[in-house]
Write a protein that holds these residues in place. Structure first.
Motif, PDB file in Angstrom:
ATOM      1  N   THR A  41       1.075 -13.757  22.082  1.00  0.00           N
ATOM      2  CA  THR A  41       1.494 -15.147  21.902  1.00  0.00           C
ATOM      3  C   THR A  41       2.755 -15.450  22.710  1.00  0.00           C
ATOM      4  O   THR A  41       2.865 -16.509  23.343  1.00  0.00           O
ATOM      5  N   THR A  45       3.042 -18.161  25.691  1.00  0.00           N
ATOM      6  CA  THR A  45       4.060 -19.209  25.580  1.00  0.00           C
ATOM      7  C   THR A  45       4.918 -19.261  26.832  1.00  0.00           C
ATOM      8  O   THR A  45       5.222 -20.346  27.352  1.00  0.00           O
ATOM      9  N   THR A  49       5.215 -22.375  29.364  1.00  0.00           N
ATOM     10  CA  THR A  49       6.520 -22.967  29.640  1.00  0.00           C
ATOM     11  C   THR A  49       6.766 -23.051  31.142  1.00  0.00           C
ATOM     12  O   THR A  49       7.257 -24.071  31.646  1.00  0.00           O
TER      13      THR A  49
END
Length: 106
Positions: A41, A45, A49
């Motif tokens: 995860t 992420t 981003t």
């Protein structure tokens, strides 16, 4: 009397874990799975981003280009407006450069 049987340490630990330690084994598996999911995860992420930052930069570049195009359109629009006013109100005409030295006397 205890027999002279030899058992490997790994097999003794494995048998003991299966016989008496099912809950700790289950919790160990749950912790490992949870850790792998956290790492996955976090990686996703960070990728998202970075992608978002790239898209924000592209949006800013397109916004700047859009503003420049609007300024250019307004600048070009002013020239056509001046030309229209000169033609309609002042009755000016375009001069042919090849006939520029010819003076018309009336």
């Amino acid at each position: 009397m205890i027999g002279n049987e030899r058992h490997s340490l790994v097999s003794v630990i494995g048998e003991d874990m299966l016989r008496h330690g099912k809950l700790p084994l289950l919790l160990l598996v749950a912790v490992v799975v949870s850790a792998v999911m956290v790492v996955t995860t976090t990686h996703k992420t960070r990728l998202l981003t970075a992608q978002r930052e790239q898209l924000v930069l592209e949006r800013d570049a397109l916004d700047i280009e859009w503003r420049n195009l609007i300024l250019e359109e307004n600048a070009l629009g002013d020239h056509s407006r001046v030309e229209r006013i000169a033609t309609e109100k002042l009755r000016m005409q375009h001069v042919d450069p090849s006939q520029e030295n010819i003076v018309v006397k009336q």
